[in-house]
Write an enzyme that holds these catalytic residues in place. Structure first.
Site, PDB file in Angstrom:
ATOM      1  NE  ARG A 161      -7.806  19.426 -31.861  1.00 48.07           N
ATOM      2  CZ  ARG A 161      -8.058  19.339 -33.074  1.00 48.07           C
ATOM      3  NH1 ARG A 161      -7.328  18.777 -33.935  1.00 48.07           N
ATOM      4  NH2 ARG A 161      -9.563  19.071 -33.074  1.00 48.07           N
ATOM      5  NE  ARG A 192      -3.804  -2.371   2.327  1.00 43.81           N
ATOM      6  CZ  ARG A 192      -4.506  -2.795   3.534  1.00 43.81           C
ATOM      7  NH1 ARG A 192      -4.205  -2.257   4.573  1.00 43.81           N
ATOM      8  NH2 ARG A 192      -5.412  -3.468   3.402  1.00 43.81           N
ATOM      9  CD  GLU A 221      -1.912  -4.682  -2.621  1.00 47.03           C
ATOM     10  OE1 GLU A 221      -2.173  -5.211  -1.335  1.00 47.03           O
ATOM     11  OE2 GLU A 221      -1.026  -5.320  -3.331  1.00 47.03           O
TER      12      GLU A 221
END
Length: 399
Positions: free
Chosen positions: A283, A258, A378
């Protein structure tokens, strides 16, 4: 104000501008060097291939020795061929690996934190000498078998059972969502016994052990998850991890894994943000770069705010771990926050890329899909919320 458009191809400058709080300056020279070394590996060995691996749903097992040479397998462990690096250095490595792909970081976590970590902490001296040097080198792959078809968030309800038969142990039951088992040589298997939960080292070619790959998947496609079925699997007494008794054994390994996720999720989030930022700077629509629109800038700013907060959180937890002051509540807070925010960042980054964002040549949609799995394994959001709730109130609310 004078516009000075940032160069989308100058990634170093973009990263410097995105580090609004100057967090890079909080790292030592050794920590930055470790991060840069792993980052260079990811750029050379993972980025050129990851879209293809994800598309075909394969984990390249030949990557294991390369990761061994990189020194990231069991890198915080001491001795037996391991590097014994700091928790922060490992966290930075996890971040860079997951910037490549969650599946690659997951391999390092299963191998190093779960399998090797269990052997290092709970195994005999013979276990450590037999397995750890080869696992650290990536010559042997390990697995960690805890979750079952009916026991995920509640491992105490596991039904896999190991009974004594003379000097041997015989294992019956099933484990599900077990990483790497189909390509591993050994599995750390947790089972109920008459003495409580115990851990065993089980060769993956043991008679009576069937391993089935779970597929097709829409997430973690460049990784391997499996179903293990134990039908009278016999192992010798020497297979028992002698120091592991009760759920403390697997839980200690889970906490290590974790911890890596606290950092790793930031890597997926950062890579998604950078893909969106670079696209926005290239863009053009309505006669200008879309990075110049207020709505796009709001999205980018929101991402950076959460990335910077998440990095501070990870670094504080890492420093506490290195100081021996880490608590489960710290890890739960980090995992809960950073994965949740990473998913939001990956999804928002995809929107900036528009239609191009559904192509695997662009990483945010892959990261968003992967992070759905990271959010679950987890410890789910719910589990970590209840861990924190019990820490705050002193009242357990799991039942």
């Amino acid at each position: 104000m004078t516009d000075v458009t940032r160069d989308p191809d100058d990634l170093d400058a973009l990263r410097a501008a995105s580090d609004v709080l100057g967090l890079d300056g909080l790292l030592t020279d050794a920590e930055r060097a470790e991060r840069d070394r792993v980052r260079a590996f990811v750029d050379a060995e993972i980025r050129p291939h990851i879209a293809d691996w994800f598309d075909r749903g394969v984990f390249p097992a030949e990557l294991a020795p390369a990761l061994g040479r990189l020194g990231v397998l069991g890198m915080t462990l001491d001795g037996y061929g391991c590097r014994h690096r700091s928790a922060v250095e490992y966290g930075l490595a996890a971040l860079e690996l997951e910037a490549g792909d969650s599946g690659i970081r997951t391999f390092v976590s299963v191998q190093g934190s779960l399998a090797m970590g269990s052997i290092h902490r709970w195994g005999s001296e013979e276990h450590k000498r037999e397995w750890l040097p080869r696992m650290a080198a990536g010559e042997v792959i390990g697995s960690f078998a805890l979750t079952e078809p009916g026991a995920g968030s509640d491992p105490a309800s596991m039904t896999t059972f190991a009974r004594r038969d003379g000097s041997d142990w015989v294992i019956e039951g099933a484990k599900r969502w077990i990483g790497l088992a189909s390509i591993a040589q050994v599995a750390v298997v947790w089972a109920q016994t008459d003495e409580g939960v115990r851990g065993f080292l089980v060769p993956t070619d043991a008679p009576g052990l069937d391993i089935a790959v779970l597929e097709p998947k829409g997430s973690m496609r460049a990784s391997v998850q499996t179903l293990l079925t134990f039908d009278g699997v016999r192992v010798p007494a020497s297979a028992l991890l002698p120091e592991a008794r009760g759920l403390r054994g697997p839980f200690s390994a889970l906490n290590e894994a974790r911890y890596g996720i606290v950092w790793g999720a930031l890597g997926a989030a950062r890579d998604s943000y950078e893909a969106a930022l670079r696209h926005a700077l290239r863009r053009e629509q309505f006669g200008r770069k879309i990075a110049g629109f207020q709505l796009t800038q709001r999205k980018l700013v929101d991402m950076v705010v959460e990335l910077q907060k998440g990095a501070l959180l990870a670094l504080q937890i890492g420093r506490a771990k290195d100081a021996g002051a880490l608590t489960p509540a710290m890890v739960s807070l980090g995992k809960l926050n950073n994965v949740r925010e990473a998913i939001a960042i990956a999804r928002e980054a995809r929107t900036i890329l528009g239609g191009e964002g559904v192509l695997l040549e662009n990483s945010p949609i892959r990261h968003a899909a992967n992070l759905e799995s990271v959010r679950t394994y987890e410890g789910t959001d719910e589990v970590h919320t209840l861990i924190l709730g019990e820490h705050l109130t002193g009242l357990g609310a799991f039942r």
